[in-house]
Scaffold this active site. Structure first.
Site, mmCIF file in Angstrom:
data_model
loop_
_atom_site.group_PDB
_atom_site.id
_atom_site.type_symbol
_atom_site.label_atom_id
_atom_site.label_comp_id
_atom_site.label_asym_id
_atom_site.label_seq_id
_atom_site.Cartn_x
_atom_site.Cartn_y
_atom_site.Cartn_z
ATOM 1 N N GLY A 203 111.543 -86.332 106.079
ATOM 2 C CA GLY A 203 112.647 -86.755 106.947
ATOM 3 C C GLY A 203 113.341 -87.968 106.372
ATOM 4 N N ASN A 204 114.181 -88.584 107.180
ATOM 5 C CA ASN A 204 114.879 -89.781 106.708
ATOM 6 C C ASN A 204 115.116 -90.744 107.873
ATOM 7 O OD1 ASN A 204 117.571 -89.145 107.929
ATOM 8 N ND2 ASN A 204 117.381 -87.369 106.572
#
Ligand code: CTP
Length: 406
Positions: A203-204
């Site tokens: 993810g980020n």
């Protein structure tokens, strides 16, 4: 600033609006109507604002409050505004301190209505909203959802955080014109999550705040808005916006493709993961097994933005659709932030690119943003540091100018 509070059940939320303003350093004078005090006591507003509270034009007559409060205000916000209060504003009444203050005030006025759906939809209220907007008053669209009692519909007071952010736009010199009325806008927001196994993902750090602010401001400017959101911070749903939740880049691609055909503006503010695990393990990968996490193989995700502009070239979506991208850049030894952004807009084929400098945590999760708006011909407009709502207004101003005349 003056916070007017009219007599509706949502008056209790005005306490959080006072807090929102004072926490940002603003001095708030609360002016409730007499009936608002049926819901929240004057002592609460006095304690929260640190200022005296009165309702009538005959209170503290020696201070000539009915003139002074309006004259001294930089901004008047009325939250909640009932149907009755709006009717009184339209008629130019001055029979209590709040309406007298509004007649005197020459500063921007923001009205956040809250009432039952039937009242909101009544022709009298529609006409009053139109009149107030014609006079330059910002009338916020109410939220949809649970109303007093068991019913749901349009007419809920927006979340205090939304009221504060949208009201402060007026102090920043931004209007919320109805220039997107009749337009259809699609916004993506937040980060995608690419599953490795049932418990882990790639993810980020995207909070989704900029995309949510874009959806909110577009809807408040009259657009019909769909917001497709991945993982975000906990944010209030923008008022009147259709919200679709996705997780992975490929889910996002599918939802965007299903809704892209007839949009006036598409804004790709989502932080899409460039790669996903080639396969998602059906069971949790064990630390010591042969298939451990060090061996996760990656496959490139589709470039959704580039796909949209290709679809437009090939006629699958309207040639008139304005497509806006984002570029989260840090400079490196191959070029500055702007060099990278210019290459990106040409590569992706969009009409407008909002470029942020994301080096050393400058944007992610913050409430403020800044950057540059870039067009394919290389023109660059600086977007000054401001709230993400302020930046959203600037992006929409530029995007609106690119919509071809009907
Ligand atoms: N974007 C997209 N699909 C992807 C990756 C990005 O639609 N698979 C969109 C983003 O929503 C954003 C724009 O493309 O509007 C630029 O995203 P960014 O991550 O800066 O660009 P990348 O294509 O990933 O380029 P690079 O990593 O090389 O900077």
């Amino acid at each position: 600033m003056v916070l007017g509070v009219a007599g509706g059940i949502a008056a209790y939320k005005a306490c959080h609006v006072v807090r929102g303003f004072t926490e940002q350093g603003h001095s708030v004078r609360v002016v409730p109507t007499e009936s608002a005090l049926n819901f929240v006591g004057a002592a609460t507003f006095e304690a929260l604002s640190g200022n005296p509270v009165s309702t009538g034009v005959f209170d503290r007559v020696e201070e000539v409050q009915h003139v002074r409060v309006g004259q001294e205000a930089d901004l008047v916000v009325i939250a909640p505004a009932t149907a009755d209060l709006m009717a009184r504003l339209v008629a130019g009444r001055a029979d209590d301190l709040l309406t007298a203050t509004c007649l005197v005030a020459t500063c921007p006025v923001v009205v956040a209505p809250a009432m039952h759906t039937e009242m909101w939809n009544h022709p009298a209220t529609r006409a009053n909203v139109a009149t107030l907007r014609d006079r330059g008053v910002t009338v916020l669209e109410p939220a949809h959802g649970r109303l007093t009692g068991p019913d749901t519909g349009a007419g809920r007071l927006p979340d205090p955080e939304q009221i504060v952010a949208l009201s402060l736009l007026r102090l920043d010199g931004c209007e919320l014109p109805q220039d997107l009325s009749g337009r259809r806008v699609l916004v993506t927001a937040g980060g995608t999550r690419e599953n490795i196994d049932p418990v882990r993902y790639l993810g980020n750090r995207s909070s989704g705040r900029q995309g949510f602010a874009l959806a909110e401001v577009a809807a408040q400017r009259g657009a019909e808005v769909t917001l497709i959101a991945g993982a975000t911070d906990e944010l209030p749903v923008p008022c009147g916006v259709e919200l679709i939740r996705i997780s992975s880049a490929r889910e996002l691609e599918g939802e965007v493709a299903a809704r892209a055909a007839d949009r006036d503006i598409i804004i790709m503010a989502a932080a899409v993961a460039d790669y996903r695990p080639t396969t998602t393990a059906p069971a949790k990968l064990k630390k010591n097994s042969a298939s451990a996490l060090t061996g996760v193989e990656l496959t490139e995700n589709p470039d959704i933005l580039a796909g949209l502009t290709a679809s437009r070239r090939e006629g699958r979506i309207s040639a008139d659709t304005v497509i806006v991208g984002f570029a989260a850049e840090t400079g490196d030894d191959t070029g500055s932030v702007l060099d990278h952004a210019l290459r990106k807009i040409r590569r992706k084929g969009c009409d407008l690119l909002m470029c942020n400098d994301v080096g050393s945590g400058k944007v992610f999760g913050r409430r403020r943003n800044r950057g540059w708006l870039i067009t394919p011909d290389g023109s660059v407009t600086e977007v000054d540091d401001g709230t993400k709502f302020r930046v959203a207004s600037a992006i929409l101003d530029s995007a609106v100018r690119l919509i071809p005349d009907r």
